[in-house]
Write an enzyme that holds these catalytic residues in place. Structure first.
Site, PDB file in Angstrom:
ATOM      1  N   ILE A 237      51.827  46.698  43.739  1.00  0.00           N
ATOM      2  CA  ILE A 237      50.609  46.344  43.008  1.00  0.00           C
ATOM      3  C   ILE A 237      50.699  46.686  41.522  1.00  0.00           C
ATOM      4  CG2 ILE A 237      49.119  46.480  45.030  1.00  0.00           C
ATOM      5  CD1 ILE A 237      48.270  49.280  44.123  1.00  0.00           C
ATOM      6  N   LYS A 238      51.901  46.983  41.037  1.00  0.00           N
ATOM      7  CA  LYS A 238      52.050  47.238  39.609  1.00  0.00           C
ATOM      8  C   LYS A 238      52.114  45.909  38.843  1.00  0.00           C
ATOM      9  CE  LYS A 238      52.137  51.718  39.823  1.00  0.00           C
ATOM     10  NZ  LYS A 238      52.000  51.969  41.259  1.00  0.00           N
TER      11      LYS A 238
END
Length: 376
Positions: free
Chosen positions: A193-194
């Site tokens: 989710i970066k």
């Protein structure tokens, strides 16, 4: 529900992954090498070591403080790491895994980063490393940090290793230059989710050639693969770990590097909207915005009155929010490290994080603002 996070994936990622799957090389191939070189160009520092997750990168970085290199004398005491408790547990558990003690540094309520005055007061001859987190992608004042450590080095004759946890800070800059170029060991996460993702992965960016070579070898058991494959006659001078990023991760990273700048632009645009539209509200306080740094705004922080009611109000309006992680000093495994941290105490029960990412539409962010303005 407007999500707090979302996976960003390049439209051409299938092509790159397919090429890897049919290449016969799933590890230790040219794709990861190309990815590391491309990251080095983007950051402005070619000394890049990719790893299988950001926590592995921190583990490698802290191993430099815990374990001497060839020809260096062993240290009698395990030593300590100065770090912040306002972070994800993946920041601090690698210190424990390396046999180091964690000593907590207080938090600056204005930035949610480490309090550099408290850091200066707590550096001692036992300090092996200092870990600073650019929390949510807001850079620490790196010039002041360097001055603090310089003063400690002059006092004690030993300079602790500075490690920047840049897990949430891809694309952030300090005084016009990207994180990773200010003379410290920098660890990025490229987890799912970066903003820049390799699916699961991380990056360590090193300040000099010696540290780069040592971490490159420690990443894969301390073995120099090229000579080992050719002659079978090799020596391991520094044992290491198996923390490599595979070729599929490298392919995903290369694809996403082509689009990450636009994602960052949208994060910052949405943050600027919140900065303007949520200013002056009763029960809402912003964090610092300094002119000499450009945050990545992985998520957007607020300090609010009655956090529980605030989060319930957002949930009922279809807006995700989170506290992300528990303050690390509250865990029972850290009981022996407990300390008086008034700065953190003043914000720990007020800080909350709301969506700010590239996926928000104009209608989404307007809905977030109007919901907060309506009260809770």
């Amino acid at each position: 529900m407007i999500p707090l996070s979302k996976i960003a994936m390049s439209p051409d990622v299938d092509r790159r992954i397919s090429a890897v799957l049919h290449s016969g090389r799933l590890e230790h191939g040219p794709t990861v090498a190309e990815y590391e070189a491309t990251v080095g160009e983007r950051v402005g520092n070619p000394r890049v070591v990719s790893v299988n997750c950001g926590t592995a990168g921190l583990h490698l970085a802290l191993s430099l403080a815990a374990r001497p290199g060839p020809g260096q004398a062993d240290r009698a005491e395990p030593g300590e790491v100065l770090s912040t408790p306002l972070t994800f547990e993946g920041t601090n558990w690698p210190a424990l895994a390396n046999g180091l003690r964690v000593r907590w540094v207080d938090v600056d309520p204005a930035t949610l980063n480490v309090d550099l005055d408290d850091l200066a007061a707590k550096i001692s001859p036992a300090t092996r490393a200092i870990v600073v987190v650019h929390w949510l992608g807001y850079p620490v004042d790196l010039n002041r940090l360097c001055a603090v450590v310089d003063q400690a080095a002059a006092r004690y004759g030993h300079r602790p290793l500075i490690i920047e946890d840049c897990a949430q800070a891809w694309g952030a800059t300090y005084r016009g230059t990207p994180l990773g170029t200010h003379g410290n060991v920098c660890v990025f996460s490229t987890g799912a989710i970066k903003t820049l993702t390799t699916g699961s992965g991380g990056l360590v960016v090193l300040p000099d050639d010696d540290l780069h070579e040592r971490l490159r070898l420690r990443r894969w058991l301390g073995i120099e693969r090229a000579s080992a494959r050719i002659t079978g006659d090799y020596d391991v001078a520094e044992w290491g770990y198996r923390f490599v990023l595979n070729e599929i991760g490298g392919a995903i990273g290369l694809s996403n590097l082509e689009h990450v700048d636009e994602l960052l632009r949208r994060h910052r645009e949405n943050a600027a909207y919140y900065d303007k539209e949520l200013t002056g509200l009763d029960g809402v306080e912003h964090t610092e915005r300094a002119d000499d740094r450009e945050p990545s705004f992985w998520v957007y922080p607020l300090k609010v009155r009655d956090r529980s009611a605030f989060m319930c109000r957002l949930r009922d309006a279809g807006i995700a929010s989170s506290v992300i992680s528990r303050r690390n000093d509250a865990h029972s495994c850290m009981a022996s490290s407990r300390a008086h941290l008034p700065g953190l105490d003043s914000v720990a029960d007020r800080v909350v994080y709301i969506p700010v990412g590239w996926w928000l539409t104009a209608e989404d962010r307007s809905h977030v603002v109007e919901t907060i303005r309506s009260g809770w």
